[in-house]
Design an enzyme around this catalytic site. Sequence first.
Site, mmCIF file in Angstrom:
data_model
loop_
_atom_site.group_PDB
_atom_site.id
_atom_site.type_symbol
_atom_site.label_atom_id
_atom_site.label_comp_id
_atom_site.label_asym_id
_atom_site.label_seq_id
_atom_site.Cartn_x
_atom_site.Cartn_y
_atom_site.Cartn_z
ATOM 1 N N LYS A 189 -8.309 73.717 0.399
ATOM 2 C CA LYS A 189 -8.360 74.422 -0.884
ATOM 3 C C LYS A 189 -8.749 73.430 -1.975
ATOM 4 O O LYS A 189 -7.976 72.577 -2.383
ATOM 5 C CB LYS A 189 -7.023 75.053 -1.266
ATOM 6 N N GLY A 242 -3.231 65.133 -6.100
ATOM 7 C CA GLY A 242 -3.208 65.757 -7.420
ATOM 8 C C GLY A 242 -2.116 65.149 -8.263
ATOM 9 O O GLY A 242 -1.712 64.008 -8.027
ATOM 10 N N THR A 244 1.573 64.450 -10.115
ATOM 11 C CA THR A 244 2.951 64.308 -9.657
ATOM 12 C C THR A 244 3.710 65.622 -9.853
ATOM 13 O O THR A 244 4.502 66.026 -8.994
ATOM 14 C CB THR A 244 3.616 63.129 -10.404
ATOM 15 N N GLY A 247 2.790 67.855 -7.073
ATOM 16 C CA GLY A 247 3.349 67.286 -5.840
ATOM 17 C C GLY A 247 4.782 67.755 -5.616
ATOM 18 O O GLY A 247 5.178 68.083 -4.484
ATOM 19 N N GLU A 265 -0.571 62.233 -2.487
ATOM 20 C CA GLU A 265 -1.309 61.197 -3.240
ATOM 21 C C GLU A 265 -1.314 61.672 -4.681
ATOM 22 O O GLU A 265 -2.021 62.623 -5.019
ATOM 23 C CB GLU A 265 -2.757 61.102 -2.756
ATOM 24 N N CYS A 300 -7.279 58.655 -10.726
ATOM 25 C CA CYS A 300 -5.851 58.418 -10.488
ATOM 26 C C CYS A 300 -5.527 56.942 -10.632
ATOM 27 O O CYS A 300 -4.436 56.577 -11.034
ATOM 28 C CB CYS A 300 -5.474 58.919 -9.108
ATOM 29 N N GLU A 397 0.475 59.807 -17.826
ATOM 30 C CA GLU A 397 -0.899 59.803 -17.325
ATOM 31 C C GLU A 397 -1.741 60.728 -18.202
ATOM 32 O O GLU A 397 -1.390 61.894 -18.392
ATOM 33 C CB GLU A 397 -0.944 60.298 -15.881
HETATM 34 P P1 NAP Z 1 -3.412 69.153 -10.165
HETATM 35 O O1 NAP Z 1 -3.340 70.038 -11.329
HETATM 36 O O2 NAP Z 1 -2.155 68.609 -9.608
HETATM 37 O O3 NAP Z 1 -4.211 69.950 -9.042
HETATM 38 C C1 NAP Z 1 -4.475 69.430 -7.771
HETATM 39 C C2 NAP Z 1 -4.645 70.577 -6.807
HETATM 40 O O4 NAP Z 1 -3.428 71.324 -6.738
HETATM 41 C C3 NAP Z 1 -5.715 71.559 -7.221
HETATM 42 O O5 NAP Z 1 -6.352 72.086 -6.082
HETATM 43 C C4 NAP Z 1 -4.900 72.630 -7.921
HETATM 44 O O6 NAP Z 1 -5.540 73.873 -7.940
HETATM 45 C C5 NAP Z 1 -3.660 72.671 -7.069
HETATM 46 N N1 NAP Z 1 -2.507 73.222 -7.773
HETATM 47 C C6 NAP Z 1 -2.259 73.240 -9.120
HETATM 48 N N2 NAP Z 1 -1.084 73.856 -9.373
HETATM 49 C C7 NAP Z 1 -0.572 74.252 -8.182
HETATM 50 C C8 NAP Z 1 0.612 74.950 -7.791
HETATM 51 N N3 NAP Z 1 1.511 75.359 -8.682
HETATM 52 N N4 NAP Z 1 0.802 75.181 -6.476
HETATM 53 C C9 NAP Z 1 -0.098 74.774 -5.553
HETATM 54 N N5 NAP Z 1 -1.232 74.127 -5.864
HETATM 55 C C10 NAP Z 1 -1.473 73.848 -7.161
HETATM 56 O O7 NAP Z 1 -4.327 67.895 -10.454
HETATM 57 P P2 NAP Z 1 -5.798 67.886 -11.077
HETATM 58 O O8 NAP Z 1 -5.680 68.146 -12.536
HETATM 59 O O9 NAP Z 1 -6.719 68.719 -10.277
HETATM 60 O O10 NAP Z 1 -6.176 66.369 -10.803
HETATM 61 C C11 NAP Z 1 -5.659 65.360 -11.567
HETATM 62 C C12 NAP Z 1 -4.449 64.705 -10.912
HETATM 63 O O11 NAP Z 1 -4.750 64.293 -9.591
HETATM 64 C C13 NAP Z 1 -4.035 63.459 -11.646
HETATM 65 O O12 NAP Z 1 -2.632 63.406 -11.741
HETATM 66 C C14 NAP Z 1 -4.547 62.348 -10.738
HETATM 67 O O13 NAP Z 1 -3.886 61.139 -10.886
HETATM 68 C C15 NAP Z 1 -4.355 62.948 -9.400
HETATM 69 N N6 NAP Z 1 -5.200 62.281 -8.400
HETATM 70 C C16 NAP Z 1 -4.598 61.461 -7.485
HETATM 71 C C17 NAP Z 1 -5.358 60.798 -6.535
HETATM 72 C C18 NAP Z 1 -4.708 59.907 -5.540
HETATM 73 O O14 NAP Z 1 -5.331 59.655 -4.508
HETATM 74 N N7 NAP Z 1 -3.504 59.420 -5.735
HETATM 75 C C19 NAP Z 1 -6.748 60.971 -6.513
HETATM 76 C C20 NAP Z 1 -7.334 61.808 -7.464
HETATM 77 C C21 NAP Z 1 -6.535 62.458 -8.398
HETATM 78 P P3 NAP Z 1 -6.355 74.372 -9.262
HETATM 79 O O15 NAP Z 1 -6.992 73.177 -9.870
HETATM 80 O O16 NAP Z 1 -7.300 75.337 -8.668
HETATM 81 O O17 NAP Z 1 -5.329 75.006 -10.146
#
Ligand code: NAP
Length: 493
Positions: A189, A242, A244, A247, A265, A300, A397
């Site tokens: 997804k 995504g 924290t 997560g 992650e 990230c 962040e």
């Molecule tokens: P995010 O909001 O946490 O979303 C990540 C994924 O989770 C997306 O597919 C999102 O779907 C889904 N999601 C959101 N809310 C959810 C829920 N309540 N239940 C289940 N799934 C849900 O993060 P983002 O804004 O896309 O990305 C930024 C974050 O990712 C930052 O915190 C960054 O540090 C982190 N990141 C970490 C790494 C690593 O390897 N450590 C690498 C890249 C990014 P939708 O977007 O479709 O809502």
Amino acid sequence: MNATYDDWLQAAASLTPHGEHHIGGADEAGSGARFTVTAPRDGTVLAEVADAGQVEVDLAVSAARRAFDSGPWPRMSPAERGQALLRLADLIEENRSELALTISLEMGKPISDAYNIELRAAVATFRWYGSLADKLADESPHASPDVLALVTREPSGVVGAVVPWNFPLTMAAWKIAPALVSGCTAVLKPSEESPLSALALGRLATAAGLPPGVLNVVCGDGPGTGRALGLHPDVDVLAFTGSTAVGRHFLRYAADSNLKRVWLELGGKSPNIILPDTPDLDQAAQTAAWGIFFNQGEMCTAPSRLLVHSSIADSVIATVVERARALTVGDPLDPATEMGALVSEGHRERVLGYVETGTAEGARLLTGGTRMDGRGYYLAPTVFDRVDPASRLAREEIFGPVLSVISFDDLDEAVELANATEYGLAAGLWTADLSTAHRVSRRLRAGTVWVNCYEEGDLTVPFGGMKQSGHGRDKSAHAIDKYTDLKTTWIQL
Ligand code: NAP
Ligand code: MG
């Protein structure tokens, strides 16, 4: 990459992204519900994409379950699975321009970076795991002369992979390639911001000869599609990249369903320490600036806290500010662009909120902090200094092109500041002293420490976080641990 700005504009005008789910080796329209995907570069509509509710998630998980329980994939020889991933790598490479364009359009990163960095990484990931397939071996410990003890790795089953939009294809590849090579099947997804490249990946996997149901792709938002996958009783492993905050949701989903194994992650607020004995201060300062503005700061691992010794702070800050002002910010489709558009208007507003917060907290805004001209979601590269380590600007962040500079007077203070965060994803350290490099690196609580460089690495080394940046490792042979279970067979002779 030889294409010009005009070439990319023309290619974009004739791109017809495809927007159906990919389930069981075929396109699947599902219930007919759709959501709109827009281009951050100018806010225009790119595609209407099928929106997966419970029904489509059930379909995708059942397809993956059938492919795992009765399909050929887990029963093939590892070498055959490896061959299939190598074919997929070749197909991604053949479609490199179109995939790079799709990513640049859907999430706003510069086409040069999409083509040269993201696509190269995605191809390399499938190739590396494809080649690893037949090089893994099980163990036979010397338990006792009367026993043959076997420790074998078995694929864990159906993997749900939920990934963010900042590196849509690379993040997907880091989950999917080790999961599939282990013999698992998967449901991917992507973020609702960047579903188009993931859907293309699903189609390419089928074209590469992966059996139906081995890789399924369903799109939709987090609280709908992501949650349904997280709670699904038939998903064995959930691999997440995504924030924290999200997560935490996945740990709850597992607790409230089948106790599926969850790998996280997560976010970061990485420190980048510049010591006064740094061999090339200019290079350190240039890298600090490049690190925070690369991919619009939507990284990230972004070195978002620059910790610089007070004796060299003025010159380092001057170089960073100069680089920030000289950066070419604009249309991601122009190959000369160094920083593109933020992923959405909502995200830009969130980042601008931190500029207000930082100013209110007493940090000094040295450059940027404003929207830039254009119909897309552009933001000027932003640098604050005199940032209070206890402030929100220093702790949270931002996931945008905003650097916080904090100065220090001695090494212990630097290490203390570096570790004063709930995150532990990455850290940078600049010094000429070998002992300092080793000693400080050991003291930094981070999954990766870069010494005299930043953002370096390849498939041979693991990647992941400590503390609230998550656990488990992507990349390298260690990633196989996430998608396999160890079985002990004890044979009395
Ligand atoms: P995010 O909001 O946490 O979303 C990540 C994924 O989770 C997306 O597919 C999102 O779907 C889904 N999601 C959101 N809310 C959810 C829920 N309540 N239940 C289940 N799934 C849900 O993060 P983002 O804004 O896309 O990305 C930024 C974050 O990712 C930052 O915190 C960054 O540090 C982190 N990141 C970490 C790494 C690593 O390897 N450590 C690498 C890249 C990014 P939708 O977007 O479709 O809502
Ligand atoms: Mg978008």
